[in-house]
Design a protein around this motif. Structure first.
Motif, PDB file in Angstrom:
ATOM      1  N   MET A  77      25.838  -8.601  20.335  1.00  0.00           N
ATOM      2  CA  MET A  77      24.632  -8.679  19.535  1.00  0.00           C
ATOM      3  C   MET A  77      23.461  -8.510  20.494  1.00  0.00           C
ATOM      4  SD  MET A  77      23.915 -11.659  16.708  1.00  0.00           S
ATOM      5  CE  MET A  77      25.360 -11.163  15.776  1.00  0.00           C
ATOM      6  N   LYS A  78      22.582  -7.631  20.122  1.00  0.00           N
ATOM      7  CA  LYS A  78      21.422  -7.346  20.959  1.00  0.00           C
ATOM      8  C   LYS A  78      20.169  -7.563  20.126  1.00  0.00           C
ATOM      9  CE  LYS A  78      21.900  -3.935  23.761  1.00  0.00           C
ATOM     10  NZ  LYS A  78      22.057  -2.573  24.288  1.00  0.00           N
ATOM     11  N   ALA A  79      19.198  -8.257  20.733  1.00  0.00           N
ATOM     12  CA  ALA A  79      17.937  -8.513  20.035  1.00  0.00           C
ATOM     13  C   ALA A  79      16.762  -8.091  20.896  1.00  0.00           C
ATOM     14  CB  ALA A  79      17.816  -9.997  19.691  1.00  0.00           C
ATOM     15  N   VAL A  80      15.804  -7.442  20.257  1.00  0.00           N
ATOM     16  CA  VAL A  80      14.516  -7.165  20.874  1.00  0.00           C
ATOM     17  C   VAL A  80      13.546  -8.110  20.187  1.00  0.00           C
ATOM     18  CG1 VAL A  80      12.672  -5.490  21.207  1.00  0.00           C
ATOM     19  CG2 VAL A  80      15.062  -4.768  21.393  1.00  0.00           C
ATOM     20  N   ILE A  81      12.955  -8.989  20.992  1.00  0.00           N
ATOM     21  CA  ILE A  81      12.063 -10.020  20.468  1.00  0.00           C
ATOM     22  C   ILE A  81      10.643  -9.664  20.879  1.00  0.00           C
ATOM     23  CG2 ILE A  81      11.510 -12.483  20.568  1.00  0.00           C
ATOM     24  CD1 ILE A  81      14.726 -12.157  21.753  1.00  0.00           C
ATOM     25  N   GLN A  82       9.766  -9.559  19.895  1.00  0.00           N
ATOM     26  CA  GLN A  82       8.376  -9.222  20.178  1.00  0.00           C
ATOM     27  C   GLN A  82       7.476 -10.333  19.651  1.00  0.00           C
ATOM     28  OE1 GLN A  82       8.600  -5.260  18.305  1.00  0.00           O
ATOM     29  NE2 GLN A  82       8.103  -4.463  20.327  1.00  0.00           N
ATOM     30  N   ARG A  83       6.661 -10.888  20.558  1.00  0.00           N
ATOM     31  CA  ARG A  83       5.673 -11.882  20.142  1.00  0.00           C
ATOM     32  C   ARG A  83       4.540 -11.118  19.462  1.00  0.00           C
ATOM     33  NH1 ARG A  83       2.590 -15.263  24.652  1.00  0.00           N
ATOM     34  NH2 ARG A  83       1.277 -13.402  24.615  1.00  0.00           N
ATOM     35  N   VAL A  84       4.188 -11.536  18.257  1.00  0.00           N
ATOM     36  CA  VAL A  84       3.201 -10.791  17.468  1.00  0.00           C
ATOM     37  C   VAL A  84       2.084 -11.696  16.958  1.00  0.00           C
ATOM     38  CG1 VAL A  84       4.908  -9.064  16.735  1.00  0.00           C
ATOM     39  CG2 VAL A  84       4.490 -11.054  15.284  1.00  0.00           C
ATOM     40  N   THR A  85       0.929 -11.073  16.748  1.00  0.00           N
ATOM     41  CA  THR A  85      -0.137 -11.775  16.033  1.00  0.00           C
ATOM     42  C   THR A  85      -0.073 -11.444  14.543  1.00  0.00           C
ATOM     43  OG1 THR A  85      -1.697 -10.011  16.540  1.00  0.00           O
ATOM     44  CG2 THR A  85      -1.702 -11.929  17.999  1.00  0.00           C
ATOM     45  N   LYS A  86       0.627 -10.346  14.232  1.00  0.00           N
ATOM     46  CA  LYS A  86       0.946 -10.033  12.838  1.00  0.00           C
ATOM     47  C   LYS A  86       2.030  -8.964  12.836  1.00  0.00           C
ATOM     48  CE  LYS A  86      -2.781  -6.693  12.141  1.00  0.00           C
ATOM     49  NZ  LYS A  86      -3.899  -6.324  11.280  1.00  0.00           N
ATOM     50  N   ALA A  87       2.819  -8.967  11.771  1.00  0.00           N
ATOM     51  CA  ALA A  87       3.875  -7.971  11.595  1.00  0.00           C
ATOM     52  C   ALA A  87       4.220  -7.871  10.113  1.00  0.00           C
ATOM     53  CB  ALA A  87       5.125  -8.338  12.396  1.00  0.00           C
ATOM     54  N   SER A  88       4.700  -6.699   9.730  1.00  0.00           N
ATOM     55  CA  SER A  88       5.102  -6.505   8.338  1.00  0.00           C
ATOM     56  C   SER A  88       6.180  -5.437   8.253  1.00  0.00           C
ATOM     57  CB  SER A  88       3.908  -6.110   7.463  1.00  0.00           C
ATOM     58  OG  SER A  88       3.411  -4.846   7.859  1.00  0.00           O
ATOM     59  N   VAL A  89       6.908  -5.472   7.134  1.00  0.00           N
ATOM     60  CA  VAL A  89       7.927  -4.469   6.834  1.00  0.00           C
ATOM     61  C   VAL A  89       7.636  -3.926   5.445  1.00  0.00           C
ATOM     62  CG1 VAL A  89      10.382  -4.012   6.491  1.00  0.00           C
ATOM     63  CG2 VAL A  89       9.656  -5.667   8.234  1.00  0.00           C
ATOM     64  N   THR A  90       7.582  -2.599   5.344  1.00  0.00           N
ATOM     65  CA  THR A  90       7.331  -1.934   4.071  1.00  0.00           C
ATOM     66  C   THR A  90       8.503  -1.013   3.751  1.00  0.00           C
ATOM     67  OG1 THR A  90       4.949  -1.999   4.486  1.00  0.00           O
ATOM     68  CG2 THR A  90       5.711  -0.429   2.824  1.00  0.00           C
ATOM     69  N   ILE A  91       8.968  -1.070   2.492  1.00  0.00           N
ATOM     70  CA  ILE A  91      10.055  -0.213   2.021  1.00  0.00           C
ATOM     71  C   ILE A  91       9.564   0.498   0.764  1.00  0.00           C
ATOM     72  CG2 ILE A  91      12.435  -0.112   1.179  1.00  0.00           C
ATOM     73  CD1 ILE A  91      12.934  -2.747   2.719  1.00  0.00           C
ATOM     74  N   GLU A  92       9.596   1.823   0.798  1.00  0.00           N
ATOM     75  CA  GLU A  92       9.151   2.643  -0.330  1.00  0.00           C
ATOM     76  C   GLU A  92       7.787   2.209  -0.847  1.00  0.00           C
ATOM     77  OE1 GLU A  92      12.252   2.860  -3.286  1.00  0.00           O
ATOM     78  OE2 GLU A  92      13.676   3.714  -1.849  1.00  0.00           O
ATOM     79  N   GLY A  93       6.858   1.972   0.081  1.00  0.00           N
ATOM     80  CA  GLY A  93       5.496   1.630  -0.284  1.00  0.00           C
ATOM     81  C   GLY A  93       5.261   0.172  -0.646  1.00  0.00           C
ATOM     82  N   GLU A  94       6.320  -0.642  -0.691  1.00  0.00           N
ATOM     83  CA  GLU A  94       6.182  -2.055  -1.045  1.00  0.00           C
ATOM     84  C   GLU A  94       6.387  -2.927   0.188  1.00  0.00           C
ATOM     85  OE1 GLU A  94       8.429  -5.495  -3.675  1.00  0.00           O
ATOM     86  OE2 GLU A  94       8.834  -3.395  -4.127  1.00  0.00           O
ATOM     87  N   LYS A  95       5.420  -3.793   0.452  1.00  0.00           N
ATOM     88  CA  LYS A  95       5.523  -4.708   1.589  1.00  0.00           C
ATOM     89  C   LYS A  95       6.515  -5.806   1.224  1.00  0.00           C
ATOM     90  CE  LYS A  95       1.957  -5.031   4.191  1.00  0.00           C
ATOM     91  NZ  LYS A  95       0.692  -5.303   4.852  1.00  0.00           N
ATOM     92  N   VAL A  96       7.625  -5.891   1.977  1.00  0.00           N
ATOM     93  CA  VAL A  96       8.675  -6.867   1.676  1.00  0.00           C
ATOM     94  C   VAL A  96       8.657  -8.057   2.623  1.00  0.00           C
ATOM     95  CG1 VAL A  96      10.177  -5.143   0.592  1.00  0.00           C
ATOM     96  CG2 VAL A  96      10.424  -5.642   3.041  1.00  0.00           C
ATOM     97  N   ALA A  97       7.950  -7.935   3.734  1.00  0.00           N
ATOM     98  CA  ALA A  97       7.825  -9.044   4.686  1.00  0.00           C
ATOM     99  C   ALA A  97       6.474  -8.934   5.364  1.00  0.00           C
ATOM    100  CB  ALA A  97       8.945  -8.993   5.714  1.00  0.00           C
ATOM    101  N   ASN A  98       5.867 -10.095   5.624  1.00  0.00           N
ATOM    102  CA  ASN A  98       4.539 -10.107   6.225  1.00  0.00           C
ATOM    103  C   ASN A  98       4.321 -11.461   6.898  1.00  0.00           C
ATOM    104  OD1 ASN A  98       1.960  -9.014   6.735  1.00  0.00           O
ATOM    105  ND2 ASN A  98       1.104 -10.205   5.039  1.00  0.00           N
TER     106      ASN A  98
END
Length: 150
Positions: free
Chosen positions: A1-22
């Motif tokens: 199992m490999k993980a890339v961990i990024q410290r963020v001030t904000k992040a989001s995931v969008t699928i087909e134009g809909e934001k599913v995570a924020n």
């Protein structure tokens, strides 16, 4: 199992134009799974991530963990982390676990992070074409491979 961990001030995931995570301050975790991964890898990796001291204290020293800061998390499956680029110019993904193996491990990892952190974790959607946006804080990016524990 490999993980890339990024410290963020904000992040989001969008699928087909809909934001599913924020999220605001926290971690974006990209996770690549291989067939040999097992429950022990999940427990070890989750514990390592939630306790990594990569957030600044009052003296601007990276001395706090995700647990200390109560930061948020997004976990995104990313089979391309298991790419082999040894031969030619086209990456091989033969090491990446197929969905029947990867999905249960991915879901178990998300649950383990939630348990270790004591809060809900947001996710992308396994196998979807996702658009991931982030503002990397620092930048701080760390790669952890459970095959290199020792």
């Amino acid at each position: 199992m490999k993980a890339v961990i990024q410290r963020v001030t904000k992040a989001s995931v969008t699928i087909e134009g809909e934001k599913v995570a924020n999220i605001e301050s926290g971690l974006l975790i990209l996770l690549g799974i291989v067939n040999e991964d097992e429950h022990g890898d999940i427990v070890w990796l989750s514990n390592k991530i939630v306790n990594l001291r990569i957030f600044s204290d009052d003296n601007d020293v990276m001395n706090h963990s995700l647990k200390d800061t109560c930061g948020d998390v997004i976990v995104v499956s990313q089979f391309t982390l298991q790419a082999s680029t040894k031969k030619g110019n086209r990456p091989s993904y033969i090491k990446a676990a197929r969905p029947d193996v990867a999905i249960p491990l991915y879901e178990a990892f998300v649950k383990q992070i939630e348990q270790d952190l004591g809060k809900t974790v947001q996710t992308g959607q396994f196998g979807a074409d996702m658009k991931v946006e982030l503002l990397n804080d620092g930048p701080v990016t760390i790669i952890i491979d459970t095959k290199n524990k020792e």
